[in-house]
Design an enzyme around this catalytic site. Structure first.
Site, PDB file in Angstrom:
ATOM      1  N   GLY A  36      73.327  23.978  80.620  1.00  0.00           N
ATOM      2  CA  GLY A  36      73.921  22.890  79.848  1.00  0.00           C
ATOM      3  C   GLY A  36      73.775  21.513  80.463  1.00  0.00           C
TER       4      GLY A  36
ATOM      5  N   ARG B  32      73.397  40.433  64.601  1.00  0.00           N
ATOM      6  CA  ARG B  32      73.034  39.018  64.560  1.00  0.00           C
ATOM      7  C   ARG B  32      73.868  38.287  63.499  1.00  0.00           C
ATOM      8  NH1 ARG B  32      67.089  37.198  62.872  1.00  0.00           N
ATOM      9  NH2 ARG B  32      67.188  35.006  63.508  1.00  0.00           N
TER      10      ARG B  32
ATOM     11  N   ASN C 200      68.317  20.020  66.707  1.00  0.00           N
ATOM     12  CA  ASN C 200      67.847  20.742  67.893  1.00  0.00           C
ATOM     13  C   ASN C 200      66.999  19.809  68.740  1.00  0.00           C
ATOM     14  OD1 ASN C 200      67.263  23.030  69.567  1.00  0.00           O
ATOM     15  ND2 ASN C 200      65.264  23.222  68.572  1.00  0.00           N
TER      16      ASN C 200
ATOM     17  N   HIS D 250      63.739  20.152  71.326  1.00  0.00           N
ATOM     18  CA  HIS D 250      62.713  21.105  71.762  1.00  0.00           C
ATOM     19  C   HIS D 250      61.836  20.430  72.822  1.00  0.00           C
ATOM     20  CE1 HIS D 250      59.954  24.467  71.507  1.00  0.00           C
ATOM     21  NE2 HIS D 250      58.979  23.576  71.553  1.00  0.00           N
TER      22      HIS D 250
ATOM     23  N   ASP E 236      65.378  23.561  60.138  1.00  0.00           N
ATOM     24  CA  ASP E 236      65.181  24.161  58.818  1.00  0.00           C
ATOM     25  C   ASP E 236      65.055  25.669  58.975  1.00  0.00           C
ATOM     26  OD1 ASP E 236      62.635  24.663  59.701  1.00  0.00           O
ATOM     27  OD2 ASP E 236      61.624  23.420  58.202  1.00  0.00           O
ATOM     28  N   GLU E 237      64.585  26.356  57.935  1.00  0.00           N
ATOM     29  CA  GLU E 237      64.568  27.812  57.959  1.00  0.00           C
ATOM     30  C   GLU E 237      63.473  28.376  58.873  1.00  0.00           C
ATOM     31  OE1 GLU E 237      64.919  25.852  55.336  1.00  0.00           O
ATOM     32  OE2 GLU E 237      66.536  26.593  54.057  1.00  0.00           O
TER      33      GLU E 237
ATOM     34  N   VAL F 171      60.874  28.066  62.572  1.00  0.00           N
ATOM     35  CA  VAL F 171      61.133  27.936  64.010  1.00  0.00           C
ATOM     36  C   VAL F 171      60.537  26.613  64.496  1.00  0.00           C
ATOM     37  CG1 VAL F 171      60.699  28.942  66.293  1.00  0.00           C
ATOM     38  CG2 VAL F 171      61.175  30.431  64.347  1.00  0.00           C
ATOM     39  N   ASP F 172      61.385  25.701  64.951  1.00  0.00           N
ATOM     40  CA  ASP F 172      60.975  24.393  65.469  1.00  0.00           C
ATOM     41  C   ASP F 172      60.108  23.628  64.466  1.00  0.00           C
ATOM     42  OD1 ASP F 172      62.294  24.951  67.912  1.00  0.00           O
ATOM     43  OD2 ASP F 172      60.548  26.017  68.678  1.00  0.00           O
TER      44      ASP F 172
HETATM   45  C1  GRF Z   1      66.084  21.995  77.391  1.00  0.00           C
HETATM   46  O1  GRF Z   1      64.854  21.684  77.977  1.00  0.00           O
HETATM   47  C2  GRF Z   1      65.943  22.160  75.891  1.00  0.00           C
HETATM   48  O2  GRF Z   1      64.951  21.337  75.350  1.00  0.00           O
HETATM   49  C3  GRF Z   1      65.504  23.591  75.778  1.00  0.00           C
HETATM   50  O3  GRF Z   1      66.297  24.266  76.730  1.00  0.00           O
HETATM   51  C4  GRF Z   1      66.579  23.384  77.814  1.00  0.00           C
HETATM   52  C5  GRF Z   1      68.063  23.430  78.043  1.00  0.00           C
HETATM   53  O4  GRF Z   1      68.434  23.013  79.294  1.00  0.00           O
HETATM   54  N1  GRF Z   1      65.639  24.065  74.437  1.00  0.00           N
HETATM   55  P1  GRF Z   1      69.963  22.814  79.693  1.00  0.00           P
HETATM   56  O5  GRF Z   1      70.685  24.139  79.468  1.00  0.00           O
HETATM   57  O6  GRF Z   1      70.515  21.715  78.823  1.00  0.00           O
HETATM   58  O7  GRF Z   1      69.923  22.433  81.145  1.00  0.00           O
END
Ligand code: GRF
Length: 211
Positions: free
Chosen positions: A27, A84, A126, A128, A160-161, A163-164
């Site tokens: 985090g 899930r 999100n 990425h 969206d529905e 992936v990335d």
């Molecule tokens: C980040 O690089 C994010 O883009 C990816 O996972 C990582 C998360 O890192 N999806 P953290 O848990 O916030 O340190």
């Protein structure tokens, strides 16, 4: 046909958007966002932190600030699909109960089902760690290095529905250096993620995007 995005209401410093941050690991992105929100009045505030396990290290960032924080593990249901779905129901219920208006995925390592996405579409973002549409999926850094790329970066997008694959809100670039390892690249990208994500949330919260 895919559903349209329904963006959050335009918020303000006086009436900030109620954000939930979903994490899976350490985090560091959550910590950067919380610091950003603490450093000045913003049009968004984190009211809920959720992880998909009870031992995600990043839960501490929420707990230490007395933000409502829960690790929601996958329920003990034998059927994978049902497990899930039940997990997503628990997450959805926690979001609704906390009056969340925007869901921020920050290193949340689960792919959400289309039915969950539809309920939050436009209010689900999100980050990425690549310049999408390049290198989607769970191994962005590895894929960028294997491809011999000389730049990478990060992308903030609506979910969206797929992936990335949702609408891109903003990107930041970083160079890839000749002897970079995956972890060198990951750390360099995280630095720009920690700046970009809060800024995009500022813009999203005050209604600067249209979809
Ligand atoms: C980040 O690089 C994010 O883009 C990816 O996972 C990582 C998360 O890192 N999806 P953290 O848990 O916030 O340190």
């Amino acid at each position: 046909m895919d559903e349209a995005y329904v963006l959050p209401r335009p918020a303000s410093i006086e009436d900030p958007l109620r954000i939930a941050v979903l994490i899976s690991g350490g985090g560091s992105g959550l910590a950067a966002l919380l610091q950003y929100q603490e450093s000045e009045a913003r049009a968004h505030q984190t009211v809920l932190v959720l992880a998909d396990s009870q031992d995600a290290g990043g839960l501490e960032h929420g707990r230490s600030r007395e933000i409502e924080t829960h690790g929601i593990s996958l329920p003990q249901v034998e059927d994978k699909v049902q497990r899930r779905q039940s997990h997503e129901e628990l997450v959805h219920d926690a979001l609704v109960k906390a009056d969340v208006e925007l869901v921020v995925l920050s290193g949340y390592m689960r792919i959400l089902t289309p039915s969950f996405v539809r309920r939050w579409k436009g209010r689900l973002v999100n980050i990425h760690p690549s310049l999408l549409p390049k290198y989607p999926g769970a191994h962005a850094h590895r894929d960028a290095l294997a491809d011999g790329a000389t730049v990478s970066g990060c992308t903030v997008h609506l979910v969206d529905e797929g992936v990335d694959s949702g609408m891109i809100l903003a990107q930041s670039e970083v160079p890839i250096l000749a002897d970079d390892t995956e972890s060198d690249l990951q750390e360099r990208i995280k630095k720009v993620e920690h700046v970009l994500y809060p800024e995009v949330l500022d813009r999203l919260a005050v209604g600067e995007y249209s979809a």
